[in-house]
Scaffold this active site. Structure first.
Site, PDB file in Angstrom:
ATOM      1  N   ASP A   1     -43.578  63.087  54.871  1.00 58.21           N
ATOM      2  CA  ASP A   1     -44.616  64.065  54.497  1.00 58.21           C
ATOM      3  C   ASP A   1     -45.761  63.378  53.772  1.00 58.21           C
ATOM      4  O   ASP A   1     -45.556  62.653  52.799  1.00 58.21           O
ATOM      5  CB  ASP A   1     -44.013  65.150  53.597  1.00 58.21           C
ATOM      6  CG  ASP A   1     -43.028  66.031  54.341  1.00 58.21           C
ATOM      7  OD1 ASP A   1     -43.455  66.979  55.001  1.00 58.21           O
ATOM      8  OD2 ASP A   1     -41.815  65.725  54.264  1.00 58.21           O
TER       9      ASP A   1
ATOM     10  N   ASP B   1     -42.436  56.711  54.396  1.00 54.61           N
ATOM     11  CA  ASP B   1     -42.210  58.095  53.965  1.00 54.61           C
ATOM     12  C   ASP B   1     -42.642  59.003  55.117  1.00 54.61           C
ATOM     13  O   ASP B   1     -43.297  58.558  56.068  1.00 54.61           O
ATOM     14  CB  ASP B   1     -43.037  58.365  52.705  1.00 54.61           C
ATOM     15  CG  ASP B   1     -42.847  59.765  52.167  1.00 54.61           C
ATOM     16  OD1 ASP B   1     -41.750  60.340  52.351  1.00 54.61           O
ATOM     17  OD2 ASP B   1     -43.800  60.303  51.574  1.00 54.61           O
TER      18      ASP B   1
END
Length: 369
Positions: free
Chosen positions: A118, A116
């Site tokens: 953020d 991922d």
């Protein structure tokens, strides 16, 4: 099938050979692109049928303010939560403290990395347009990609997260996996866009949301191409409910979209059967690893949307899910890391482990008598 404490692995035959490099995997991925595209076309009618059913749940019932606080804590809870966190850490131990266990499960397997962005590669910041990753993290990710096929799987627009990361040798799955592209700049490397028919609707809803949320100071609407994000990190907590009602009022007029919630963000997505877990499966299949027993997917993420990928790994009985969190959360991940700094340390240790295992000392030769 067997599991060793928290590493989910397959007991089926383990093949020999090193990890696939991004370049070598790309050819297989592009070779199956036409088949994947044909599959996406054949699934389009299925998506329409499913969307009609999903529309009934698009106007979901929110647990309102308390649920929003639980998903997006603004402060650490004192006292008894220390015991809660300790118990949670026993169930989801640090991937750093259990690194040797993970490395042991990786022996003889091809690691495929899914990251991922953020909260995982970059810190969570008030302004989502300023979520820059550090140069040190970029180098760590670059080193990982030299040894393992590596994908960034984000809710962000693919182009935006590509600009943040700035590495052309990776796979990028933007908009929660609804926009997947392989390494390089070749237009043919766009592999999967199952929600293309929703683009006009997404653009229309974006304009409506921007206008609707103007009355909520701090709210920011982000167009991520195949989905929309309404950030409330900078919104006064007293106005969270009001903002939720504004968003729900908009989506009522667009039943083909569904509403979900992440870390201080509401997200509007097409009501199709596609998420980060589906993106993980698609990439594994495109790389030729879907039915392999000698592959070990490693997924690292911090948000609710990453749970779809963690659940896929659990269902496969093959892979390592790592949640990035400083507090106890319900998760299908096996391990945890506290923040992007620990993520970088884990990536660096993984690269070093790969280098050591690839440069094993040659066998000793007995001197002739």
């Amino acid at each position: 099938m067997t599991t060793s404490q928290d590493v989910v692995v397959s007991e089926m035959g383990i093949g020999a050979g090193g990890a696939a490099m991004p370049g070598s995997g790309a050819a297989g991925l592009f070779a199956c692109r036409s088949a994947a595209s044909a599959g996406a076309m054949s699934m389009r009618q299925t998506y329409r049928d499913l969307a009609a059913a999903a529309a009934r749940s698009a106007n979901c019932t929110w647990a309102e303010l308390e649920a929003m606080r639980a998903a997006s804590p603004t402060r650490s809870r004192p006292g008894a939560d220390v015991d809660e966190l300790t118990a949670w850490m026993r169930k989801h131990p640090s991937a750093l403290s259990k690194f040797e266990q993970i490395a042991s499960a990786s022996k003889g397997k091809k690691i495929v990395m899914f990251l991922d962005y953020d909260g995982t590669l970059s810190p969570i910041v008030a302004n989502p347009d300023a979520a820059y990753m550090s140069d040190a993290m970029r180098e760590a990710v670059r080193d990982v990609a030299k040894h393992f096929p590596t994908a960034i799987v984000s809710g962000r627009c693919r182009d935006k997260v590509h600009n943040f990361v700035g590495l052309s040798e990776l796979y990028y799955a933007g908009s929660h996996g609804m926009d997947i592209k392989g390494p390089g700049s070749n237009p043919e490397s766009v592999l999967c866009q199952p929600a293309s028919e929703f683009l006009p609707m997404i653009d229309e809803v974006y304009k409506v949301l921007v206008e609707k949320t103007k009355s909520t100071p701090g709210a920011k609407v982000e167009n991520n191409k195949f989905c929309l994000s309404v950030h409330f990190r900078c919104v006064d907590e007293k106005r969270w409910n009001f903002l939720a009602e504004q968003v729900k009022a908009v989506i009522k007029d667009f039943p083909m979209l569904k509403l979900t919630q992440g870390r201080k963000v509401f997200e509007l997505r097409p009501s199709i059967m596609w998420d980060k877990g589906k993106a993980l499966e698609f990439l594994l299949e495109s790389l030729g690893f879907a039915s392999c027993s000698d592959v070990l997917p490693v997924y690292i993420g911090d948000d609710r949307t990453d749970e779809d990928a963690f659940k896929v790994l659990r269902k496969r009985g093959q892979g390592v899910g790592i949640l990035v969190s400083k507090c106890a959360k319900e998760t299908s991940a096996s391990y945890s890391l506290q923040d992007p700094a620990e993520v970088m340390e884990f990536l660096l240790r993984l690269v070093e482990w790969k280098r050591r295992s690839s440069t094993a000392a040659p066998p000793m030769v007995r001197p002739r008598v």
